[in-house]
Design a protein around this motif. Sequence first.
Motif, PDB file in Angstrom:
ATOM      1  N   THR A 126       7.853 -86.698  27.349  1.00 38.34           N
ATOM      2  CA  THR A 126       8.701 -86.265  28.466  1.00 38.34           C
ATOM      3  C   THR A 126       9.749 -87.311  28.834  1.00 38.34           C
ATOM      4  O   THR A 126      10.329 -87.246  29.915  1.00 38.34           O
ATOM      5  CB  THR A 126       7.848 -85.929  29.713  1.00 38.34           C
ATOM      6  OG1 THR A 126       7.099 -87.089  30.085  1.00 38.34           O
ATOM      7  CG2 THR A 126       6.907 -84.757  29.455  1.00 38.34           C
ATOM      8  N   ARG A 155       7.382 -79.140  30.113  1.00 41.50           N
ATOM      9  CA  ARG A 155       6.766 -79.662  28.882  1.00 41.50           C
ATOM     10  C   ARG A 155       5.288 -79.965  29.114  1.00 41.50           C
ATOM     11  O   ARG A 155       4.465 -79.717  28.242  1.00 41.50           O
ATOM     12  CB  ARG A 155       7.497 -80.908  28.396  1.00 41.50           C
ATOM     13  CG  ARG A 155       8.902 -80.574  27.998  1.00 41.50           C
ATOM     14  CD  ARG A 155       9.473 -81.130  26.816  1.00 41.50           C
ATOM     15  NE  ARG A 155       8.675 -81.716  25.789  1.00 41.50           N
ATOM     16  CZ  ARG A 155       9.163 -82.039  24.621  1.00 41.50           C
ATOM     17  NH1 ARG A 155      10.428 -81.808  24.357  1.00 41.50           N
ATOM     18  NH2 ARG A 155       8.419 -82.595  23.708  1.00 41.50           N
ATOM     19  N   VAL A 156       4.971 -80.497  30.277  1.00 42.82           N
ATOM     20  CA  VAL A 156       3.564 -80.777  30.598  1.00 42.82           C
ATOM     21  C   VAL A 156       2.784 -79.464  30.680  1.00 42.82           C
ATOM     22  O   VAL A 156       1.703 -79.336  30.081  1.00 42.82           O
ATOM     23  CB  VAL A 156       3.440 -81.586  31.904  1.00 42.82           C
ATOM     24  CG1 VAL A 156       1.994 -81.621  32.404  1.00 42.82           C
ATOM     25  CG2 VAL A 156       3.979 -82.997  31.717  1.00 42.82           C
ATOM     26  N   TYR A 208      16.088 -82.568  34.678  1.00 43.70           N
ATOM     27  CA  TYR A 208      15.170 -83.320  33.813  1.00 43.70           C
ATOM     28  C   TYR A 208      13.734 -83.230  34.348  1.00 43.70           C
ATOM     29  O   TYR A 208      12.788 -83.011  33.592  1.00 43.70           O
ATOM     30  CB  TYR A 208      15.602 -84.791  33.696  1.00 43.70           C
ATOM     31  CG  TYR A 208      14.462 -85.695  33.307  1.00 43.70           C
ATOM     32  CD1 TYR A 208      13.913 -85.631  32.025  1.00 43.70           C
ATOM     33  CD2 TYR A 208      13.899 -86.569  34.234  1.00 43.70           C
ATOM     34  CE1 TYR A 208      12.823 -86.430  31.676  1.00 43.70           C
ATOM     35  CE2 TYR A 208      12.827 -87.367  33.887  1.00 43.70           C
ATOM     36  CZ  TYR A 208      12.290 -87.292  32.613  1.00 43.70           C
ATOM     37  OH  TYR A 208      11.217 -88.076  32.279  1.00 43.70           O
ATOM     38  N   TRP A 230      12.389 -79.878  33.528  1.00 44.89           N
ATOM     39  CA  TRP A 230      12.186 -79.828  32.076  1.00 44.89           C
ATOM     40  C   TRP A 230      10.903 -80.566  31.690  1.00 44.89           C
ATOM     41  O   TRP A 230      10.084 -80.048  30.917  1.00 44.89           O
ATOM     42  CB  TRP A 230      13.400 -80.443  31.378  1.00 44.89           C
ATOM     43  CG  TRP A 230      13.263 -80.641  29.914  1.00 44.89           C
ATOM     44  CD1 TRP A 230      13.579 -79.745  28.925  1.00 44.89           C
ATOM     45  CD2 TRP A 230      12.775 -81.812  29.241  1.00 44.89           C
ATOM     46  NE1 TRP A 230      13.319 -80.286  27.688  1.00 44.89           N
ATOM     47  CE2 TRP A 230      12.821 -81.558  27.850  1.00 44.89           C
ATOM     48  CE3 TRP A 230      12.306 -83.046  29.676  1.00 44.89           C
ATOM     49  CZ2 TRP A 230      12.416 -82.503  26.906  1.00 44.89           C
ATOM     50  CZ3 TRP A 230      11.898 -83.985  28.735  1.00 44.89           C
ATOM     51  CH2 TRP A 230      11.960 -83.696  27.360  1.00 44.89           C
ATOM     52  N   ALA A 231      10.735 -81.765  32.213  1.00 47.60           N
ATOM     53  CA  ALA A 231       9.559 -82.577  31.885  1.00 47.60           C
ATOM     54  C   ALA A 231       8.273 -81.911  32.378  1.00 47.60           C
ATOM     55  O   ALA A 231       7.262 -81.902  31.669  1.00 47.60           O
ATOM     56  CB  ALA A 231       9.706 -83.982  32.470  1.00 47.60           C
ATOM     57  N   ASN A 232       8.308 -81.350  33.570  1.00 45.47           N
ATOM     58  CA  ASN A 232       7.124 -80.665  34.083  1.00 45.47           C
ATOM     59  C   ASN A 232       6.810 -79.419  33.261  1.00 45.47           C
ATOM     60  O   ASN A 232       5.641 -79.119  33.006  1.00 45.47           O
ATOM     61  CB  ASN A 232       7.283 -80.332  35.561  1.00 45.47           C
ATOM     62  CG  ASN A 232       7.128 -81.561  36.433  1.00 45.47           C
ATOM     63  OD1 ASN A 232       6.500 -82.541  36.043  1.00 45.47           O
ATOM     64  ND2 ASN A 232       7.714 -81.526  37.610  1.00 45.47           N
ATOM     65  N   THR A 247       7.829 -88.735  37.103  1.00 42.19           N
ATOM     66  CA  THR A 247       7.686 -89.513  35.868  1.00 42.19           C
ATOM     67  C   THR A 247       6.406 -90.343  35.911  1.00 42.19           C
ATOM     68  O   THR A 247       5.650 -90.399  34.933  1.00 42.19           O
ATOM     69  CB  THR A 247       8.915 -90.415  35.658  1.00 42.19           C
ATOM     70  OG1 THR A 247      10.070 -89.583  35.523  1.00 42.19           O
ATOM     71  CG2 THR A 247       8.769 -91.290  34.438  1.00 42.19           C
ATOM     72  N   ARG A 293       3.426 -87.962  35.512  1.00 40.52           N
ATOM     73  CA  ARG A 293       3.332 -87.420  34.153  1.00 40.52           C
ATOM     74  C   ARG A 293       2.718 -88.486  33.233  1.00 40.52           C
ATOM     75  O   ARG A 293       1.990 -88.160  32.296  1.00 40.52           O
ATOM     76  CB  ARG A 293       4.694 -86.941  33.661  1.00 40.52           C
ATOM     77  CG  ARG A 293       5.119 -85.622  34.312  1.00 40.52           C
ATOM     78  CD  ARG A 293       6.387 -85.061  33.707  1.00 40.52           C
ATOM     79  NE  ARG A 293       7.554 -85.894  33.967  1.00 40.52           N
ATOM     80  CZ  ARG A 293       8.323 -85.815  35.050  1.00 40.52           C
ATOM     81  NH1 ARG A 293       8.057 -84.920  36.005  1.00 40.52           N
ATOM     82  NH2 ARG A 293       9.359 -86.614  35.188  1.00 40.52           N
ATOM     83  N   TYR A 330      14.923 -85.316  26.709  1.00 43.66           N
ATOM     84  CA  TYR A 330      15.629 -84.290  27.483  1.00 43.66           C
ATOM     85  C   TYR A 330      17.105 -84.256  27.067  1.00 43.66           C
ATOM     86  O   TYR A 330      17.660 -83.191  26.812  1.00 43.66           O
ATOM     87  CB  TYR A 330      15.488 -84.590  28.981  1.00 43.66           C
ATOM     88  CG  TYR A 330      16.468 -83.878  29.869  1.00 43.66           C
ATOM     89  CD1 TYR A 330      16.262 -82.555  30.244  1.00 43.66           C
ATOM     90  CD2 TYR A 330      17.610 -84.524  30.354  1.00 43.66           C
ATOM     91  CE1 TYR A 330      17.163 -81.901  31.072  1.00 43.66           C
ATOM     92  CE2 TYR A 330      18.504 -83.885  31.171  1.00 43.66           C
ATOM     93  CZ  TYR A 330      18.281 -82.573  31.535  1.00 43.66           C
ATOM     94  OH  TYR A 330      19.177 -81.917  32.351  1.00 43.66           O
TER      95      TYR A 330
END
Length: 172
Positions: A158, A18-19, A11, A14-16, A138, A141, A163
């Motif tokens: 994010t 997306r950033v 996750y 994935w989130a990074n 988190t 972000r 996710y």
Amino acid sequence: MKQDTLRLYDYHVWANKRVFNHLKELPSEVYQQEVKSVFSSLEQVVIHLFKTDVVWLCAMSDKNYEEIQQIIGKYSAEMENKTLEEMESKYLKFSEQYIDFLSSHEDLNANKTLKHPAFGQLETRISELAQHVVNHGTYHRGNITAMLRQLGYPGPSTDYIFYLYEKQGNQK
């Protein structure tokens, strides 16, 4: 439990991503534009996130404080004047080391002792340190989203739930 830790770290990656993808859609000057916020620019947040991920993988890998400081110094020099795309590449390559590390350990709940010159000794587990890495990401972000809003741009979504939906195939 191991799968939970690996999923949380996945996750985080994935989130990074997306950033990074969101920032690449914006005018290139936004990445280094000065902002009156917690960090002076989005670039500084990205660098901070990367360096902190490095610190905790080193700590999980039993490097001592002095070794970690040397490694961070090396990375700091390497990150000077890097473009967003170069930082993304560096981050994604480094995240593979995390995945290899977490995947190769039989027991992520085994006791781990950390020693810090200012904070003292900490008894913890690799799974808890991985959770910290994810929580830290988190938090920052969120800084990125707030800074983007200050600059007149929306932030990327994010949240963990997005996710989960994406991994299930319900959302892009």
